[in-house]
Design a protein around this motif. Structure first.
Motif, mmCIF file in Angstrom:
data_model
loop_
_atom_site.group_PDB
_atom_site.id
_atom_site.type_symbol
_atom_site.label_atom_id
_atom_site.label_comp_id
_atom_site.label_asym_id
_atom_site.label_seq_id
_atom_site.Cartn_x
_atom_site.Cartn_y
_atom_site.Cartn_z
ATOM 1 N N THR A 63 0.834 -1.048 -0.223
ATOM 2 C CA THR A 63 0.142 0.070 0.099
ATOM 3 C C THR A 63 0.832 1.343 -0.092
ATOM 4 O OG1 THR A 63 -1.857 -1.227 1.111
ATOM 5 C CG2 THR A 63 -1.924 1.201 1.368
ATOM 6 N N LEU A 64 0.548 2.051 -0.905
ATOM 7 C CA LEU A 64 1.274 3.171 -1.043
ATOM 8 C C LEU A 64 0.410 4.502 -0.698
ATOM 9 C CD1 LEU A 64 3.829 5.095 -2.090
ATOM 10 C CD2 LEU A 64 3.090 4.789 -4.310
ATOM 11 N N ASN A 65 0.885 5.337 0.014
ATOM 12 C CA ASN A 65 0.050 6.588 0.391
ATOM 13 C C ASN A 65 0.920 7.829 -0.238
ATOM 14 O OD1 ASN A 65 -1.944 5.278 1.894
ATOM 15 N ND2 ASN A 65 -0.496 5.103 3.479
ATOM 16 N N LEU A 66 0.084 8.635 -0.743
ATOM 17 C CA LEU A 66 0.602 9.852 -1.596
ATOM 18 C C LEU A 66 -0.107 11.363 -1.305
ATOM 19 C CD1 LEU A 66 2.614 11.340 -3.881
ATOM 20 C CD2 LEU A 66 0.959 10.544 -5.388
ATOM 21 N N SER A 67 0.427 12.056 -0.720
ATOM 22 C CA SER A 67 -0.315 13.413 -0.403
ATOM 23 C C SER A 67 0.518 14.727 -1.517
ATOM 24 C CB SER A 67 0.066 13.987 1.135
ATOM 25 O OG SER A 67 -0.608 12.886 1.893
ATOM 26 N N ASN A 68 -0.389 15.579 -1.620
ATOM 27 C CA ASN A 68 0.038 16.624 -2.585
ATOM 28 C C ASN A 68 0.479 17.990 -1.470
ATOM 29 O OD1 ASN A 68 0.717 18.628 -4.230
ATOM 30 N ND2 ASN A 68 -1.458 18.986 -4.983
ATOM 31 N N ASN A 69 1.542 18.066 -1.294
ATOM 32 C CA ASN A 69 1.924 19.253 -0.440
ATOM 33 C C ASN A 69 2.943 20.207 -1.104
ATOM 34 O OD1 ASN A 69 1.090 17.986 2.085
ATOM 35 N ND2 ASN A 69 2.983 16.405 1.730
ATOM 36 N N ASN A 70 2.456 20.324 -2.481
ATOM 37 C CA ASN A 70 3.101 21.461 -3.382
ATOM 38 C C ASN A 70 2.818 22.629 -3.190
ATOM 39 O OD1 ASN A 70 5.027 19.083 -4.458
ATOM 40 N ND2 ASN A 70 3.597 18.613 -5.918
ATOM 41 N N GLY A 71 1.481 23.057 -2.813
ATOM 42 C CA GLY A 71 1.050 24.312 -2.771
ATOM 43 C C GLY A 71 0.364 24.559 -4.131
ATOM 44 N N TYR A 72 -0.039 23.564 -4.962
ATOM 45 C CA TYR A 72 -0.743 23.777 -6.222
ATOM 46 C C TYR A 72 -1.178 22.538 -6.869
ATOM 47 C CZ TYR A 72 4.083 22.964 -7.484
ATOM 48 O OH TYR A 72 5.352 22.452 -7.763
ATOM 49 N N ASN A 73 -2.258 22.553 -7.607
ATOM 50 C CA ASN A 73 -2.804 21.315 -8.175
ATOM 51 C C ASN A 73 -1.627 20.577 -9.020
ATOM 52 O OD1 ASN A 73 -5.087 22.092 -7.179
ATOM 53 N ND2 ASN A 73 -6.195 22.603 -9.063
ATOM 54 N N THR A 74 -1.431 19.264 -8.757
ATOM 55 C CA THR A 74 -0.589 18.609 -9.437
ATOM 56 C C THR A 74 -1.174 17.115 -9.902
ATOM 57 O OG1 THR A 74 1.141 19.202 -7.673
ATOM 58 C CG2 THR A 74 1.652 17.400 -8.792
ATOM 59 N N ASP A 75 -0.384 16.744 -11.255
ATOM 60 C CA ASP A 75 -0.954 15.587 -12.018
ATOM 61 C C ASP A 75 0.105 14.555 -11.405
ATOM 62 O OD1 ASP A 75 -2.954 16.813 -13.178
ATOM 63 O OD2 ASP A 75 -1.754 17.288 -14.846
ATOM 64 N N TYR A 76 -0.375 13.290 -11.169
ATOM 65 C CA TYR A 76 0.661 12.399 -10.832
ATOM 66 C C TYR A 76 0.330 11.009 -12.047
ATOM 67 C CZ TYR A 76 1.407 14.837 -6.588
ATOM 68 O OH TYR A 76 1.714 15.699 -5.616
ATOM 69 N N LEU A 158 -4.605 15.992 -8.038
ATOM 70 C CA LEU A 158 -4.566 16.038 -6.470
ATOM 71 C C LEU A 158 -4.497 17.701 -6.341
ATOM 72 C CD1 LEU A 158 -2.511 13.526 -4.624
ATOM 73 C CD2 LEU A 158 -5.161 13.374 -5.148
ATOM 74 N N ALA A 159 -5.776 18.318 -5.830
ATOM 75 C CA ALA A 159 -5.355 19.600 -5.204
ATOM 76 C C ALA A 159 -4.289 19.828 -4.006
ATOM 77 C CB ALA A 159 -6.913 19.994 -4.788
ATOM 78 N N ASP A 160 -3.972 20.881 -3.635
ATOM 79 C CA ASP A 160 -3.009 20.999 -2.356
ATOM 80 C C ASP A 160 -3.641 20.598 -1.402
ATOM 81 O OD1 ASP A 160 -0.765 21.915 -1.314
ATOM 82 O OD2 ASP A 160 -1.980 23.603 -0.575
ATOM 83 N N GLY A 161 -3.012 19.640 -0.788
ATOM 84 C CA GLY A 161 -3.419 19.055 0.488
ATOM 85 C C GLY A 161 -4.270 17.917 0.503
ATOM 86 N N GLU A 162 -4.401 17.366 -0.929
ATOM 87 C CA GLU A 162 -5.258 16.122 -0.901
ATOM 88 C C GLU A 162 -4.320 14.859 -1.168
ATOM 89 O OE1 GLU A 162 -9.371 17.394 -3.587
ATOM 90 O OE2 GLU A 162 -7.839 16.705 -4.617
ATOM 91 N N SER A 163 -4.721 13.920 -0.946
ATOM 92 C CA SER A 163 -4.111 12.655 -0.870
ATOM 93 C C SER A 163 -4.947 11.493 -1.505
ATOM 94 C CB SER A 163 -3.766 12.174 0.812
ATOM 95 O OG SER A 163 -5.013 11.745 1.351
ATOM 96 N N LEU A 164 -4.015 10.245 -1.805
ATOM 97 C CA LEU A 164 -4.627 9.313 -2.374
ATOM 98 C C LEU A 164 -3.873 7.949 -1.991
ATOM 99 C CD1 LEU A 164 -2.617 8.037 -4.785
ATOM 100 C CD2 LEU A 164 -3.651 9.911 -5.948
ATOM 101 N N SER A 165 -4.542 6.849 -2.078
ATOM 102 C CA SER A 165 -3.669 5.528 -1.869
ATOM 103 C C SER A 165 -3.746 4.706 -2.856
ATOM 104 C CB SER A 165 -4.353 5.029 -0.620
ATOM 105 O OG SER A 165 -5.595 4.289 -0.844
#
Length: 276
Positions: A63-76, A158-165
């Motif tokens: 299981t991999l958990n990923l959070s966007n802490n970049n300060g802007y919307n990011t494509d992964y 992911l918007a800034d502060g959003e996460s996914l698994s």
């Protein structure tokens, strides 16, 4: 029965490698084996085998958990490598039937399937498949094998502060309901034995039943997917799993986010053998 065992670790742990395996032997000459292992950089393996009457599986789960802490919307995007592997189901000339299968799935947030691949080979040569077939997948009688496969999947924005698994799940399953005979046809032998895949005109595992007084030869099944050999000592050469990212306006961000920078990752194994 073997109790299910789950182990977890991540970049904060001192452990870079973890594994689990189990053998079970029956009084009638049947046997089964299951094995799974992996390390924190992504390398993995799940395999199982059996002779006679058996039902076993080896399982790898990450299981991999990923959070966007970049300060802007990011494509992964998720980039990963599926290792080569093989399956065989051989009756060795006795009555009964058996099969071997692998089932690989990658899910987003526990529900949305991003990738799936399944294949099952029967001792009579019947092949069943579903999902994406792996590169170089080839059937030869009651044997089935494939090459390594590179895959890239879009994880979305992911918007800034959003996460996914992301859940990476691999199960290798052999099943057998074979009879026994006093004579042995040529076969592969028991996986992992002194002679590797056996040979010289007989099934080594089945022949051992005769020598032990069990009374004959029987069918065998083997399934293995992953890297069964060694990996780089630092584990970071050609990582099996990695994440790439870019701004949602397509302005690229430099570099690749390796797994170690993504926060805690869970790696678990369960293995189980059942005897009838």
């Amino acid at each position: 029965n073997a109790d299910a065992v789950t182990s977890t670790f991540g970049p904060a742990s001192d452990s870079a490698y973890i594994s689990g395996n189990e053998y079970v032997y029956g009084a009638n000459g049947s046997s089964s084996y299951a094995n799974a292992w992996g390390n924190q950089y992504g390398t993995y393996f799940a395999g199982a085998s059996g002779d006679g009457v058996f039902n076993s599986f080896g399982r790898f789960h990450r299981t991999l958990n990923l959070s966007n802490n970049n300060g802007y919307n990011t494509d992964y995007s998720l980039n990963f490598f599926i290792y080569y592997g093989s399956m065989s189901a051989d009756s060795n000339g006795v009555s009964g039937t058996g099969w071997g299968s692998y089932d690989l799935s990658i899910k987003l947030n526990g529900t949305d399937t991003l990738y799936s691949s399944m294949a099952r080979i029967h001792s009579d040569g019947t092949l069943q498949t579903s999902g994406t077939q792996l590169d170089g997948a080839t059937q030869s009688g009651n044997n089935y094998y494939w090459n390594g496969t590179h895959v890239m999947l879009n994880l979305g924005t992911l918007a800034d502060g959003e996460s996914l698994s992301i859940d990476f799940d691999l199960v290798s399953t052999p099943f057998g309901d074979f009879g026994f005979s006093n004579s042995c046809n040529g076969g592969y032998g028991e996986y992992g034995g002194d002679d590797g895949y056996g040979g010289e005109g007989r099934d080594e595992a089945a022949a051992a039943f005769v020598e032990s007084g069990y009374g004959g030869c029987t069918g065998s099944v083997y399934v293995g997917l992953g890297d069964p050999g060694d990996f780089a000592e630092n584990g970071q050469q050609s990582p099996t799993l990695n994440i790439t990212s870019s701004r949602s306006n397509q302005v690229p961000l430099p570099g690749t986010l390796a797994l170690l920078s993504l926060g805690f990752a869970a790696l678990g194994f369960t293995r189980k053998t059942l005897k009838r």
